[in-house]
Design a protein around this motif. Structure first.
Motif, PDB file in Angstrom:
ATOM      1  N   ARG A 185       0.805  -1.201   0.000  1.00  0.00           N
ATOM      2  CA  ARG A 185       0.000   0.000   0.000  1.00  0.00           C
ATOM      3  C   ARG A 185       0.850   1.269   0.000  1.00  0.00           C
ATOM      4  O   ARG A 185       0.472   2.266  -0.576  1.00  0.00           O
ATOM      5  N   ALA A 186       1.997   1.244   0.659  1.00  0.00           N
ATOM      6  CA  ALA A 186       2.836   2.440   0.764  1.00  0.00           C
ATOM      7  C   ALA A 186       3.303   2.864  -0.627  1.00  0.00           C
ATOM      8  O   ALA A 186       3.767   2.039  -1.402  1.00  0.00           O
ATOM      9  N   PRO A 187       3.180   4.151  -0.947  1.00  0.00           N
ATOM     10  CA  PRO A 187       3.647   4.605  -2.259  1.00  0.00           C
ATOM     11  C   PRO A 187       5.169   4.522  -2.351  1.00  0.00           C
ATOM     12  O   PRO A 187       5.857   4.501  -1.333  1.00  0.00           O
ATOM     13  N   ALA A 188       5.657   4.463  -3.554  1.00  0.00           N
ATOM     14  CA  ALA A 188       7.107   4.410  -3.776  1.00  0.00           C
ATOM     15  C   ALA A 188       7.756   5.666  -3.202  1.00  0.00           C
ATOM     16  O   ALA A 188       7.127   6.700  -3.076  1.00  0.00           O
ATOM     17  N   LEU A 189       9.030   5.555  -2.848  1.00  0.00           N
ATOM     18  CA  LEU A 189       9.745   6.692  -2.273  1.00  0.00           C
ATOM     19  C   LEU A 189       9.670   7.892  -3.190  1.00  0.00           C
ATOM     20  O   LEU A 189       9.987   7.818  -4.373  1.00  0.00           O
ATOM     21  N   GLY A 190       9.265   9.014  -2.620  1.00  0.00           N
ATOM     22  CA  GLY A 190       9.188  10.243  -3.391  1.00  0.00           C
ATOM     23  C   GLY A 190       8.019  10.273  -4.356  1.00  0.00           C
ATOM     24  O   GLY A 190       7.796  11.266  -5.023  1.00  0.00           O
ATOM     25  N   GLY A 191       7.265   9.207  -4.454  1.00  0.00           N
ATOM     26  CA  GLY A 191       6.158   9.180  -5.397  1.00  0.00           C
ATOM     27  C   GLY A 191       4.879   9.715  -4.779  1.00  0.00           C
ATOM     28  O   GLY A 191       4.621   9.538  -3.601  1.00  0.00           O
ATOM     29  N   THR A 192       4.086  10.363  -5.562  1.00  0.00           N
ATOM     30  CA  THR A 192       2.798  10.862  -5.079  1.00  0.00           C
ATOM     31  C   THR A 192       1.662  10.047  -5.675  1.00  0.00           C
ATOM     32  O   THR A 192       0.528  10.219  -5.287  1.00  0.00           O
ATOM     33  N   SER A 193       1.985   9.158  -6.604  1.00  0.00           N
ATOM     34  CA  SER A 193       0.959   8.361  -7.262  1.00  0.00           C
ATOM     35  C   SER A 193       0.614   7.156  -6.405  1.00  0.00           C
ATOM     36  O   SER A 193       1.434   6.649  -5.647  1.00  0.00           O
ATOM     37  N   GLY A 194      -0.594   6.684  -6.541  1.00  0.00           N
ATOM     38  CA  GLY A 194      -1.027   5.479  -5.842  1.00  0.00           C
ATOM     39  C   GLY A 194      -0.815   4.260  -6.714  1.00  0.00           C
ATOM     40  O   GLY A 194      -1.557   3.292  -6.601  1.00  0.00           O
ATOM     41  N   ARG A 201       1.474 -14.751 -21.339  1.00  0.00           N
ATOM     42  CA  ARG A 201       2.634 -13.862 -21.278  1.00  0.00           C
ATOM     43  C   ARG A 201       2.755 -13.261 -19.882  1.00  0.00           C
ATOM     44  O   ARG A 201       1.768 -13.179 -19.148  1.00  0.00           O
ATOM     45  N   THR A 202       3.959 -12.836 -19.560  1.00  0.00           N
ATOM     46  CA  THR A 202       4.187 -12.104 -18.313  1.00  0.00           C
ATOM     47  C   THR A 202       4.930 -10.818 -18.657  1.00  0.00           C
ATOM     48  O   THR A 202       5.665 -10.753 -19.633  1.00  0.00           O
ATOM     49  N   GLY A 203       4.709  -9.803 -17.838  1.00  0.00           N
ATOM     50  CA  GLY A 203       5.364  -8.515 -18.054  1.00  0.00           C
ATOM     51  C   GLY A 203       5.149  -7.613 -16.855  1.00  0.00           C
ATOM     52  O   GLY A 203       4.425  -7.959 -15.911  1.00  0.00           O
ATOM     53  N   ARG A 204       5.786  -6.460 -16.901  1.00  0.00           N
ATOM     54  CA  ARG A 204       5.683  -5.503 -15.802  1.00  0.00           C
ATOM     55  C   ARG A 204       4.864  -4.301 -16.261  1.00  0.00           C
ATOM     56  O   ARG A 204       5.038  -3.816 -17.376  1.00  0.00           O
ATOM     57  N   THR A 205       3.999  -3.850 -15.366  1.00  0.00           N
ATOM     58  CA  THR A 205       3.158  -2.698 -15.672  1.00  0.00           C
ATOM     59  C   THR A 205       2.765  -1.984 -14.382  1.00  0.00           C
ATOM     60  O   THR A 205       2.984  -2.507 -13.288  1.00  0.00           O
ATOM     61  N   GLN A 206       2.195  -0.809 -14.520  1.00  0.00           N
ATOM     62  CA  GLN A 206       1.735  -0.022 -13.377  1.00  0.00           C
ATOM     63  C   GLN A 206       0.345  -0.493 -12.953  1.00  0.00           C
ATOM     64  O   GLN A 206      -0.541  -0.666 -13.785  1.00  0.00           O
ATOM     65  N   VAL A 207       0.183  -0.718 -11.641  1.00  0.00           N
ATOM     66  CA  VAL A 207      -1.127  -1.090 -11.080  1.00  0.00           C
ATOM     67  C   VAL A 207      -1.343  -0.297  -9.799  1.00  0.00           C
ATOM     68  O   VAL A 207      -0.414   0.282  -9.246  1.00  0.00           O
ATOM     69  N   ASP A 208      -2.587  -0.298  -9.324  1.00  0.00           N
ATOM     70  CA  ASP A 208      -2.907   0.387  -8.069  1.00  0.00           C
ATOM     71  C   ASP A 208      -2.222  -0.325  -6.904  1.00  0.00           C
ATOM     72  O   ASP A 208      -2.011  -1.536  -6.935  1.00  0.00           O
ATOM     73  N   THR A 209      -1.913   0.448  -5.869  1.00  0.00           N
ATOM     74  CA  THR A 209      -1.266  -0.134  -4.690  1.00  0.00           C
ATOM     75  C   THR A 209      -2.300  -0.833  -3.816  1.00  0.00           C
ATOM     76  O   THR A 209      -3.505  -0.613  -3.941  1.00  0.00           O
ATOM     77  N   GLY A 210      -1.809  -1.697  -2.938  1.00  0.00           N
ATOM     78  CA  GLY A 210      -2.666  -2.382  -1.979  1.00  0.00           C
ATOM     79  C   GLY A 210      -3.308  -3.649  -2.492  1.00  0.00           C
ATOM     80  O   GLY A 210      -4.201  -4.185  -1.839  1.00  0.00           O
ATOM     81  N   LEU A 211      -2.888  -4.161  -3.633  1.00  0.00           N
ATOM     82  CA  LEU A 211      -3.479  -5.374  -4.190  1.00  0.00           C
ATOM     83  C   LEU A 211      -2.622  -6.591  -3.817  1.00  0.00           C
ATOM     84  O   LEU A 211      -1.416  -6.495  -3.668  1.00  0.00           O
TER      85      LEU A 211
END
Length: 192
Positions: free
Chosen positions: A77-86, A102-112
């Motif tokens: 849940r904690a946002p990345a250091l210095g980040g303001t995005s959730g 397939r597998t890959g990396r992407t941006q998702v909401d925190t707390g999942l």
């Protein structure tokens, strides 16, 4: 009548005047040409750029498709250091349109938690990508890009005109110097 006086002063290079030099006429034509190129060329550059950007954004909306993916790791849940995005980057697994997993990396909401289902976007080749811009966002972005293209053309045109006018000013100063060298000695007496 102050406006008439201003217009008269602005158009002095076009009037018949015994003090007008050939360089003054050249400068007047260059300034007129620059404003014409800016008005016509800036409009064309802005419209062409905006249209091309709008087509590119429309192609992205057609090509990209949303798919359901499963998180492979927990997203704290904690946002990345210095980040303001959730949102944080994590690894997901999804099935592409050709049926391969397939597998890959992407941006998702925190707390999942791992195993949660999320929606991701893939391009026509099955690679993860950002969501396409909506029609409204694309129109705003296209308009902004058109304005930037027109401003870029204006910068080039008026920069070139500034260089030409600077050279004309240098020629005028040199000409004044040569004329003064010819006429100056006749005007006064030399003192010793």
């Amino acid at each position: 009548m102050p406006h008439a006086k201003y217009a008269k002063n602005r158009l002095w290079r076009w009037r018949s005047n015994p003090l007008r030099r050939r360089d003054d006429i050249v400068e007047a034509w260059i300034v007129l040409a620059a404003w014409t190129v800016f008005a016509v060329g800036g409009s064309v550059a802005g419209l062409v750029t905006a249209h091309a950007a709008d087509e590119a954004f429309a192609a992205q909306r057609t090509e990209r498709q949303r798919v359901r993916a499963m998180l492979l790791t927990d997203v704290p849940r904690a946002p990345a250091l210095g980040g303001t995005s959730g949102r944080r980057t994590t690894t997901v697994r999804w099935t592409s349109s050709d049926g391969s997993t397939r597998t890959g990396r992407t941006q998702v909401d925190t707390g999942l938690k791992a195993g949660s289902r999320v929606t991701v976007w893939q391009d026509g080749h099955g690679r993860l990508t950002a969501a396409p811009l909506s029609s409204t966002e694309a129109a705003i972005e296209s308009g902004f890009l058109g304005v930037v293209a027109a401003a870029g053309l204006a910068g080039l045109v008026f920069g070139a005109v500034a260089v030409v006018r600077w050279q004309l000013d240098r020629r005028r100063v040199d000409e004044w110097g040569r004329e003064w060298d010819r006429v100056g000695p006749r005007w006064g007496h030399k003192t010793s």
